[in-house]
Write a protein that holds these residues in place. Structure first.
Motif, PDB file in Angstrom:
ATOM      1  N   LYS B   2     -40.601  23.672 -11.568  1.00  0.00           N
ATOM      2  CA  LYS B   2     -40.382  23.036 -12.858  1.00  0.00           C
ATOM      3  C   LYS B   2     -39.844  21.624 -12.682  1.00  0.00           C
ATOM      4  O   LYS B   2     -40.373  20.665 -13.256  1.00  0.00           O
ATOM      5  CB  LYS B   2     -39.396  23.882 -13.674  1.00  0.00           C
ATOM      6  N   ARG B   6     -41.782  18.165 -13.626  1.00  0.00           N
ATOM      7  CA  ARG B   6     -41.167  17.283 -14.632  1.00  0.00           C
ATOM      8  C   ARG B   6     -40.910  15.885 -14.063  1.00  0.00           C
ATOM      9  O   ARG B   6     -41.081  14.885 -14.771  1.00  0.00           O
ATOM     10  CB  ARG B   6     -39.854  17.874 -15.118  1.00  0.00           C
ATOM     11  N   LEU B  56     -47.645  21.336 -12.589  1.00  0.00           N
ATOM     12  CA  LEU B  56     -47.389  22.100 -13.808  1.00  0.00           C
ATOM     13  C   LEU B  56     -48.204  23.390 -13.805  1.00  0.00           C
ATOM     14  O   LEU B  56     -47.705  24.466 -14.158  1.00  0.00           O
ATOM     15  CB  LEU B  56     -47.735  21.251 -15.025  1.00  0.00           C
TER      16      LEU B  56
END
Lengths: 558, 163
Positions: B2, B6, B56
């Motif tokens: 994650k 990001r 992602l």
């Protein structure tokens, strides 16, 4: 020889069982190890010492230049030799020493150790990067052996000086392919390290527990991935211009010399951060360990690194203000903005030392030298970022002084890194006595060399001139600067001698000589093949400290 | 994954905004021949978009089950087992590197260098891609008697990896 690497399973105290023993077959030594090893530690050392060789060669060229400039109307070397010297000096320092020494040398050696990985993600690919780097280094030097000599157009090779008609012969071509090869090497290293950081971390080593050094290397690698391909493309266009009659940079045939400047600096300015960010990381690790404190504002540091990495892509044309072909307000604003995250870093470095128990050994001294010199270079950078001032100072010695303060500031941290991590790499400490002498000579020498150059620039001395007249008012400052260069050279020799003798005869360091905080201090010195027999539990950004000081656990904010 | 995705997508967003601002400002005030900057910025944010979406996708594929290295409370036991192949030595990278250096020389001194370069390069590529095949034979476990004789009980711990 291949093994299936398993996660270390032992308790942290267990050191007797070495992974060496479960890898069957003979291990190569000497030259065979140097050529065939895919161990990230061996490759990291190869990079570190090839980089230092580049530093010595390029430093010798700097001495030739300073000797030529020590008195007016000097004829120590001819104009052509002087031009070759400043071109190859800059090229070697940037593409062979300052960048790869940190991001490939320290990066290769330390990133897997710091995140608890057994090796890099692509070990053979890693070995290939080193050979491309060494090949590029050799081809850059090979220019001196050709009939017309090496390239003579300055390290940023502006068109039209680089066109075949102005720079005939293989020297310029060797410069093109030499830089191209080191560029490929950088791209491969970047792919390798990004994959390693994203996929090979130890359990519990979440992204926000990685040491600041690893974060900085990671951001550097992204900058490499964006910047180096542009450079390679610019070089390819230049080669087509020279050999196949292309006219990309030829204004007579509808080309644009300014295109070269845009392409080159779109690489060249991120390159400044590619060089600086790993040294920021080195300095952060040393400051934290030697102050006996965790890094102040850990997440703020990471945010600052990320913003420097992001802003770095939007400042390239501040090298081109005086061309009149760039958007001055945009690039001035972006360049001034980048001083903010750098300022946050300085604030956090001071915060890290604040009320810490500071150990003033050689590594820490080099770090403090880095803080002073880099800050000075950064402030003159803010001056140069403003177009009104840059129009006065562009292409004078003021600019030379500015970027040498920036780069030598960074390199100071690199020397600190050698004093800090060579005990891990060789198992032996470097001599503190020789180290402090070396630091003093380097610090005095560098400042004496480059501080007078600010004033020379303000008095209008342009860059790259091979001699000057006696009546310009530049004599005394040039003399000072050259004397400083000789002191620097002595300082470099003292440090080289220290590394050379301490390698075999230094004091035995032990696994954790500095009471370090990050994972590389959890394995033996030097680390065994595939790094770890045992890992401490990772519960904060300094797992080794937590394991050694259960009464002073790092506060965790997440 | 994650944080990784990001970070990269954040860089993508920043560069996209930067490219738009730069494009507008150049269109309003800049030199009409300046097209290289916007081109390079577009390729830069596209590169981030490519990597960011891949990361992602890797994150979403795991349906919220984090890897041991993404968990704050993971212990070494959570990551137990085989990590990957890590070849200890290989001669092929240096052959491939020499091939590329000779290829670079061909750009300076003439095409005949390319012949040497191509032989070295493709020879090394062949050696490299087939290397895993024959090292498989000498992996721990391929000859248990010999291993047991020379290395005692240690060998059995890594002998039965699942490759």
């Amino acid at each position: 020889m291949t093994i299936l690497e398993e996660r270390p399973q032992f308790a942290f105290e267990a050191h007797e069982a070495s992974l060496m023993e479960i890898v069957p077959g003979p291990r190569p030594h000497g030259i065979v190890k140097f050529v065939t090893s895919t161990d990230h530690k061996q490759i990291g050392l190869n990079y570190l010492f090839t980089g230092l060789a580049g530093f010595l060669v390029a430093g010798l060229m700097a001495l030739v230049m300073r000797t030529q400039l020590i008195v007016p109307n000097n004829h120590f070397v001819t104009e052509n030799v002087y031009n070759e010297m400043f071109t190859i000096h800059g090229t070697l320092m940037l593409f062979v020493f300052a960048g790869p020494f940190a991001f490939a040398g320290f990066g290769n050696y330390l990133v897997p150790l710091m995140i608890g990985a057994p090796d890099m993600a692509f070990p053979r690919f890693n070995n290939l990067s080193y050979w491309l780097y060494l090949g590029g280094f050799s081809l850059l030097l090979a220019g001196f052996l050709t009939n017309n000599g090496a390239a003579q157009f300055g390290w940023f090779g502006y068109a039209p000086l680089t066109e075949a008609i102005h720079s005939p012969g293989p020297g310029a071509d060797l410069w093109i392919v030499g830089i191209g090869l080191t560029g490929f090497s950088g791209i491969f290293t970047a792919v390798n390290i990004i994959t390693t950081v994203f996929t090979l971390r130890a359990p519990g080593m979440v992204m926000f527990r990685m040491p600041i050094f690893v974060w900085n290397i990671l951001v550097t690698m992204f900058l490499i991935l964006l910047a180096f391909p542009v450079l390679t493309a610019a070089m390819a266009l230049l080669w087509i211009d020279r050999h196949l009659g292309g006219n990309f940079y030829n204004a007579n045939k509808g080309g644009q010399p300014i295109l070269w400047q845009n392409l080159f600096w779109f690489f060249g300015h991120p390159e400044v951060y590619i060089i600086a960010l790993p040294y920021f990381g080195v300095a952060t690790e040393i400051l934290a360990t030697m102050s006996r404190k965790p890094v102040f504002g850990y997440k703020g540091m990471i945010a600052a690194t990320l913003s420097i990495g992001a802003l770095a892509m939007g400042v390239w044309a501040h090298h081109m203000y005086t061309t009149g072909a760039v958007l001055l307000p945009f690039f001035a604003a972006m360049s001034l903005l980048i001083a903010v995250p750098t300022g946050i870093k300085f604030f956090n470095w001071i915060g890290t030392m604040w009320r810490g128990t500071i150990v003033l050994n050689t590594a820490m001294l080099f770090c403090l030298g880095f803080l002073a010199m880099f800050l000075f270079g950064g402030i003159t950078g803010v001056i140069l970022a403003q177009p009104v001032l840059d129009f006065q100072l562009h292409n004078t010695y003021f600019v030379v002084a500015h970027f040498h303060y920036v780069l030598i500031g960074a390199v100071m941290a690199g020397f600190g890194g050698l004093y800090y991590w060579l005990p891990k790499m060789t198992g032996r400490k470097l001599s503190e006595k020789w180290g402090k002498l070396g630091f003093a000579l380097l610090f005095i020498g560098f400042n004496l060399t480059f501080f007078p150059q600010h004033d020379l620039g303000l008095r209008g001395m342009p860059r790259r001139i091979e001699t000057y007249n006696a009546g310009m008012g530049w004599n005394f400052l040039n003399e000072l600067s050259s004397i400083g260069a000789y002191i620097t050279a002595i300082g470099v020799l003292v440090n080289a001698w220290n590394i050379f003798t301490s390698w075999r005869h230094g004091e035995i360091a032990g696994d954790n000589p500095w009471d370090g905080q990050t994972l590389e201090w959890a394995c033996s010195s030097p680390p065994p093949d595939h790094n770890f027999e045992a890992l401490p539990p990772i519960r904060s950004e300094r797992p080794v400290w937590d394991a050694n000081h259960p009464d002073m656990l790092t506060k965790v904010g997440h | 994954m994650k944080v990784e995705s990001r970070t990269v997508l954040g860089a993508f967003t920043f560069l996209t905004v930067l490219a738009i601002v730069y494009w507008v400002l150049v269109a309003l005030h800049g030199s009409s021949t300046e097209r290289s900057g916007i081109t390079m910025l577009v390729f830069s944010f596209s590169a981030y978009a490519l990597l960011g979406t891949y990361l992602l996708a890797q994150y979403l594929r795991r349906h919220g089950i984090p890897r041991p290295e993404d968990r704050f409370d993971a212990t070494q036991e959570d990551g137990a087992g085989v990590i990957d192949y890590f070849p200890a030595t290989s001669i092929w990278p240096v052959g491939m590197g020499l091939g590329m250096v000779f290829g670079a020389c061909a750009l300076v001194w003439g095409l005949w260098y390319l012949a040497i370069g191509a032989v070295l390069f493709f020879g090394a590529v062949f050696g490299w891609v087939t290397e895993s095949d024959y090292t498989e034979d000498v992996l721990p476990g391929s000859d248990p008697d010999e291993l047991a004789a020379s290395h005692g009980d240690f060998a059995s711990s890594s002998a039965h990896g699942d490759h």
